[in-house]
Design a protein around this motif. Structure first.
Motif, PDB file in Angstrom:
ATOM      1  N   GLY A  78      33.834  50.826  32.780  1.00  0.00           N
ATOM      2  CA  GLY A  78      34.596  50.249  34.028  1.00  0.00           C
ATOM      3  C   GLY A  78      33.845  50.429  35.370  1.00  0.00           C
ATOM      4  N   MET A  79      33.813  49.388  36.124  1.00  0.00           N
ATOM      5  CA  MET A  79      32.998  49.254  37.463  1.00  0.00           C
ATOM      6  C   MET A  79      33.755  48.864  38.436  1.00  0.00           C
ATOM      7  SD  MET A  79      29.055  48.275  37.692  1.00  0.00           S
ATOM      8  CE  MET A  79      28.143  48.593  39.085  1.00  0.00           C
ATOM      9  N   VAL A  80      33.616  49.202  39.591  1.00  0.00           N
ATOM     10  CA  VAL A  80      34.270  48.816  40.943  1.00  0.00           C
ATOM     11  C   VAL A  80      33.223  48.435  41.958  1.00  0.00           C
ATOM     12  CG1 VAL A  80      35.926  49.400  42.837  1.00  0.00           C
ATOM     13  CG2 VAL A  80      36.193  50.282  40.381  1.00  0.00           C
ATOM     14  N   PHE A  81      33.149  47.405  42.470  1.00  0.00           N
ATOM     15  CA  PHE A  81      32.060  46.925  43.269  1.00  0.00           C
ATOM     16  C   PHE A  81      32.433  47.062  44.427  1.00  0.00           C
ATOM     17  CE2 PHE A  81      31.534  44.550  39.109  1.00  0.00           C
ATOM     18  CZ  PHE A  81      30.345  44.892  38.912  1.00  0.00           C
ATOM     19  N   GLN A  82      31.426  47.323  45.514  1.00  0.00           N
ATOM     20  CA  GLN A  82      31.621  47.013  46.974  1.00  0.00           C
ATOM     21  C   GLN A  82      32.347  45.836  47.245  1.00  0.00           C
ATOM     22  OE1 GLN A  82      27.917  47.488  48.985  1.00  0.00           O
ATOM     23  NE2 GLN A  82      28.819  46.977  51.045  1.00  0.00           N
ATOM     24  N   SER A  83      32.179  44.784  46.765  1.00  0.00           N
ATOM     25  CA  SER A  83      32.826  43.504  47.068  1.00  0.00           C
ATOM     26  C   SER A  83      34.136  43.276  46.395  1.00  0.00           C
ATOM     27  CB  SER A  83      31.627  42.363  46.946  1.00  0.00           C
ATOM     28  OG  SER A  83      31.437  42.171  45.367  1.00  0.00           O
ATOM     29  N   TYR A  84      34.462  44.173  45.395  1.00  0.00           N
ATOM     30  CA  TYR A  84      35.875  43.956  44.685  1.00  0.00           C
ATOM     31  C   TYR A  84      35.795  42.922  43.776  1.00  0.00           C
ATOM     32  CZ  TYR A  84      37.407  45.435  49.494  1.00  0.00           C
ATOM     33  OH  TYR A  84      37.545  46.109  50.782  1.00  0.00           O
ATOM     34  N   ALA A  85      35.052  41.926  44.016  1.00  0.00           N
ATOM     35  CA  ALA A  85      34.619  41.050  42.910  1.00  0.00           C
ATOM     36  C   ALA A  85      36.033  40.577  42.022  1.00  0.00           C
ATOM     37  CB  ALA A  85      33.676  41.547  41.630  1.00  0.00           C
ATOM     38  N   LEU A  86      37.045  40.280  43.033  1.00  0.00           N
ATOM     39  CA  LEU A  86      38.349  39.918  42.152  1.00  0.00           C
ATOM     40  C   LEU A  86      38.295  38.310  42.053  1.00  0.00           C
ATOM     41  CD1 LEU A  86      40.791  42.019  44.257  1.00  0.00           C
ATOM     42  CD2 LEU A  86      39.914  42.390  41.958  1.00  0.00           C
ATOM     43  N   PHE A  87      38.986  37.754  41.190  1.00  0.00           N
ATOM     44  CA  PHE A  87      39.012  36.335  40.814  1.00  0.00           C
ATOM     45  C   PHE A  87      40.338  35.593  41.767  1.00  0.00           C
ATOM     46  CE2 PHE A  87      37.740  38.246  36.728  1.00  0.00           C
ATOM     47  CZ  PHE A  87      36.501  37.845  36.740  1.00  0.00           C
ATOM     48  N   PRO A  88      39.674  34.938  42.953  1.00  0.00           N
ATOM     49  CA  PRO A  88      40.813  34.329  43.958  1.00  0.00           C
ATOM     50  C   PRO A  88      41.822  33.445  43.142  1.00  0.00           C
ATOM     51  CG  PRO A  88      38.780  33.223  43.958  1.00  0.00           C
ATOM     52  CD  PRO A  88      38.419  34.494  43.072  1.00  0.00           C
ATOM     53  N   HIS A  89      41.433  32.923  42.035  1.00  0.00           N
ATOM     54  CA  HIS A  89      42.335  31.715  41.510  1.00  0.00           C
ATOM     55  C   HIS A  89      43.295  32.533  40.351  1.00  0.00           C
ATOM     56  CE1 HIS A  89      39.020  32.632  38.196  1.00  0.00           C
ATOM     57  NE2 HIS A  89      40.209  32.197  37.458  1.00  0.00           N
ATOM     58  N   ARG A 146      41.947  47.428  37.459  1.00  0.00           N
ATOM     59  CA  ARG A 146      41.083  46.537  36.522  1.00  0.00           C
ATOM     60  C   ARG A 146      40.210  47.343  35.753  1.00  0.00           C
ATOM     61  NH1 ARG A 146      38.073  41.342  38.697  1.00  0.00           N
ATOM     62  NH2 ARG A 146      36.814  43.236  39.513  1.00  0.00           N
ATOM     63  N   ALA A 147      39.487  47.989  36.601  1.00  0.00           N
ATOM     64  CA  ALA A 147      38.315  48.893  35.809  1.00  0.00           C
ATOM     65  C   ALA A 147      39.129  49.908  34.679  1.00  0.00           C
ATOM     66  CB  ALA A 147      37.665  49.518  36.910  1.00  0.00           C
ATOM     67  N   LEU A 148      40.170  50.431  34.979  1.00  0.00           N
ATOM     68  CA  LEU A 148      40.869  51.542  34.273  1.00  0.00           C
ATOM     69  C   LEU A 148      41.631  50.928  33.223  1.00  0.00           C
ATOM     70  CD1 LEU A 148      42.192  53.995  37.150  1.00  0.00           C
ATOM     71  CD2 LEU A 148      40.428  54.340  35.576  1.00  0.00           C
ATOM     72  N   ALA A 149      42.081  49.602  33.259  1.00  0.00           N
ATOM     73  CA  ALA A 149      42.615  48.934  32.285  1.00  0.00           C
ATOM     74  C   ALA A 149      42.208  48.812  30.957  1.00  0.00           C
ATOM     75  CB  ALA A 149      43.188  47.627  32.843  1.00  0.00           C
ATOM     76  N   ILE A 150      40.868  48.924  30.706  1.00  0.00           N
ATOM     77  CA  ILE A 150      40.240  48.728  29.548  1.00  0.00           C
ATOM     78  C   ILE A 150      40.030  49.999  28.927  1.00  0.00           C
ATOM     79  CG2 ILE A 150      39.138  46.613  30.284  1.00  0.00           C
ATOM     80  CD1 ILE A 150      36.421  48.361  30.646  1.00  0.00           C
ATOM     81  N   ASP A 151      40.511  51.260  29.668  1.00  0.00           N
ATOM     82  CA  ASP A 151      40.243  52.494  29.114  1.00  0.00           C
ATOM     83  C   ASP A 151      38.924  52.942  28.868  1.00  0.00           C
ATOM     84  OD1 ASP A 151      41.249  55.063  28.384  1.00  0.00           O
ATOM     85  OD2 ASP A 151      41.608  54.390  26.003  1.00  0.00           O
ATOM     86  N   PRO A 152      38.280  52.747  30.162  1.00  0.00           N
ATOM     87  CA  PRO A 152      36.750  52.914  29.998  1.00  0.00           C
ATOM     88  C   PRO A 152      36.322  54.203  29.573  1.00  0.00           C
ATOM     89  CG  PRO A 152      37.120  53.084  32.312  1.00  0.00           C
ATOM     90  CD  PRO A 152      38.709  52.444  31.347  1.00  0.00           C
ATOM     91  N   ARG A 153      34.916  54.364  28.833  1.00  0.00           N
ATOM     92  CA  ARG A 153      34.534  55.637  28.648  1.00  0.00           C
ATOM     93  C   ARG A 153      34.011  56.217  29.630  1.00  0.00           C
ATOM     94  NH1 ARG A 153      30.864  55.530  23.458  1.00  0.00           N
ATOM     95  NH2 ARG A 153      29.892  54.046  24.691  1.00  0.00           N
ATOM     96  N   ALA A 154      33.409  55.570  30.798  1.00  0.00           N
ATOM     97  CA  ALA A 154      33.138  56.037  31.962  1.00  0.00           C
ATOM     98  C   ALA A 154      33.580  55.016  33.213  1.00  0.00           C
ATOM     99  CB  ALA A 154      31.453  56.427  31.981  1.00  0.00           C
ATOM    100  N   LEU A 155      33.180  55.599  34.204  1.00  0.00           N
ATOM    101  CA  LEU A 155      33.776  54.659  35.648  1.00  0.00           C
ATOM    102  C   LEU A 155      32.724  54.981  36.530  1.00  0.00           C
ATOM    103  CD1 LEU A 155      36.060  53.017  36.875  1.00  0.00           C
ATOM    104  CD2 LEU A 155      36.927  55.073  37.690  1.00  0.00           C
ATOM    105  N   LEU A 156      32.256  53.871  36.722  1.00  0.00           N
ATOM    106  CA  LEU A 156      31.053  53.650  38.125  1.00  0.00           C
ATOM    107  C   LEU A 156      31.591  52.976  39.158  1.00  0.00           C
ATOM    108  CD1 LEU A 156      28.201  52.128  35.659  1.00  0.00           C
ATOM    109  CD2 LEU A 156      28.858  54.597  36.108  1.00  0.00           C
ATOM    110  N   LEU A 157      31.568  53.668  40.363  1.00  0.00           N
ATOM    111  CA  LEU A 157      31.884  53.166  41.572  1.00  0.00           C
ATOM    112  C   LEU A 157      31.005  52.943  42.574  1.00  0.00           C
ATOM    113  CD1 LEU A 157      34.732  55.896  42.205  1.00  0.00           C
ATOM    114  CD2 LEU A 157      34.930  53.782  41.000  1.00  0.00           C
TER     115      LEU A 157
END
Length: 342
Positions: A78-89, A146-157
Motif C-alpha cells: 500500500g502506498m500513500v502519496f504526497q499528492s493523495y492521488a485520489l480519483f475526483p470522479h 485506501r492503502a490499508l483496504a487491500i490489507d497490504p504486506r507493507a505500507l509506504l508513505l
C-alpha cells in the motif's frame, strides 16, 4: 511482514547518481522513517521498494520473498502519496474501495470493507461525499484508508503530510501513527520533516548522496549521531572543530572544555557537538566549562527563546535555548559535550 533491503544500488541512466549499497530492514509492525537533504535518494528508495522504479542491483525482499521481478500490482504494497492521488470522479467510499474492485472482490464485501476503514480513520459519515468537498487532512486520511483496504504486506508513505498546514500536521501525524500501530503495518516513511520522523518512527534512517549514514532509534540518533554529517542534519546544534589535549579534555582554540574523550589520544582531531537545550545560562564564576561572552541574535519561540551566544575567538556563536538569554556567560556540563571523530 519484514521488509529487507540488502546492498541495494541503483544508478540513474547516464549519471553516477543514485543509491549505493543500501542495507536496512523494517521489522514486522515497525515504522522506519527515512530522512535526508534533497537529492539524498529518499524517494528513489521508495520507488524501488514499490516497483515504480526498476533496474537495481542487490535484493529487496518482503517476508523473505524477493520482489525484484514482481510488477507493482503483485507486490501487495500500500502506498500513500504526497499528492493523495485520489480519483475526483469517485466518491469517498469508492476511492477507498478502488483497489478491492481491481482485485475483483464482490461489491457488497468491498463496500463493507471500505466503510470499515473509513470508520477507522474517522470519516465514516463522509462515504458519499465528493473528494473535492474534503479538506487536505481529510483527503490524506482517505488515501491512508485506501492503502490499508487491500490489507497490504507493507505500507509506504511518501511525504504524507508535507502539503498540509502546520496546524493540521501535528494532529494527523498522531492519527497516522495510531492507525499504523493498530494494523501492525510494516511501514517505510519518507519525509523531509525531522520532527515528523522523530515523533512517528520507531527508528530513523539518515541518507546523504545516495548512502545510508545511520539508522537508529530517534533518541539515540539525536543524542549520539554517528558522524558530523548526521549531527548537522538532525536537530540544531553548535558544532566546532577541536583537538583532544589531555584525558577528558579538548581544546577549541579559544577555550578548553572538559569532555569524555574515551580512548582518544592527545592530538586527535574531533568536532565538538553541543545541543542548545544543554547550554546553561550564567553559571556561577568558577564553574566547569564556563565561557564568557554576550548574547547575540534572539528568536522568541513562546515557551523559550533561542539565541546566539557569542564567545570571543569562536568561529561561530553557541546556539542556546532558554526561558531567558544568558547575560555574560554560559556553561555546558561535560557529559553534554559530545565528541565526533573527523
Amino acid at each position: 511482514m519484514s521488509l529487507v533491503l540488502d546492498q541495494v544500488s541503483y544508478r540513474y541512466p547516464g549519471t553516477t547518481q543514485g543509491l549505493h549499497d543500501i542495507s536496512l530492514d523494517v521489522r514486522t509492525g515497525e515504522l522506519v522513517a527515512v530522512i535526508g537533504p534533497s537529492g539524498s535518494g529518499k524517494s528513489t528508495l521508495l520507488k524501488l521498494v514499490s516497483g515504480l522504479e526498476t533496474g537495481h542491483s542487490g535484493r529487496i525482499a518482503l517476508d523473505g520473498e524477493d520482489l525484484s521481478n514482481k510488477p507493482v500490482h503483485q507486490r501487495h504494497i500500500g502506498m500513500v502519496f504526497q499528492s493523495y492521488a485520489l480519483f475526483p470522479h469517485l466518491d469517498v467510499l469508492d476511492n477507498v474501495a478502488y483497489g478491492l474492485k481491481l482485485r475483483k472482490m464482490p461489491a457488497a464485501e468491498r463496500t463493507r470493507r471500505a466503510q470499515e476503514l473509513l470508520d477507522v480513520v474517522g470519516l465514516g459519515d463522509y462515504a458519499q461525499r465528493a473528494v473535492a468537498q474534503l479538506s487536505g487532512g481529510q483527503q490524506q486520511r482517505v488515501a491512508l484508508a485506501r492503502a490499508l483496504a487491500i490489507d497490504p504486506r507493507a505500507l509506504l508513505l511518501d511525504e504524507p503530510l508535507s502539503a498540509l498546514d502546520a496546524s493540521v500536521r501535528g494532529h494527523l501525524r498522531d492519527q497516522i501513527r495510531a492507525i499504523q500501530q493498530r494494523f501492525n503495518a510494516t511501514t517505510l516513511l519518507v519525509t523531509h520533516d525531522q520532527e515528523e520522523a522523530l515523533t512517528m518512527a520507531d527508528r530513523v534512517a539518515v541518507m546523504k548522496d545516495g548512502r545510508l549514514l545511520q539508522i537508529a532509534a530517534p533518541r539515540e540518533l539525536y543524542e549520539r549521531p554517528a558522524s558530523r554529517a548526521v549531527a548537522q542534519f538532525v536537530g540544531l546544534s553548535t558544532l566546532l572543530p577541536a583537538t583532544v589535549c589531555a584525558s577528558d579534555r579538548v581544546d577549541l582554540g579559544f577555550a578548553e572544555l572538559a569532555a569524555p574523550t574515551g580512548s582518544r589520544r592527545p592530538g586527535a582531531a574531533v568536532h565538538v557537538l553541543i545541543r542548545p537545550e544543554h547550554i546553561q545560562g550564567d553559571p556561577p564564576a568558577g564553574s566547569l566549562n564556563r565561557l564568557t561572552g554576550r548574547a547575540g541574535a534572539q528568536r522568541f519561540l513562546g515557551a523559550l527563546t533561542r539565541y546566539d551566544f557569542e564567545v570571543p575567538g569562536a568561529s561561530r556563536p553557541f546556539l542556546a535555548d532558554s526561558a531567558w538569554p544568558a547575560r555574560e556567560a554560559i556553561g555546558i556540563a561535560p557529559e553534554h559535550v559530545r565528541l565526533l571523530d573527523d
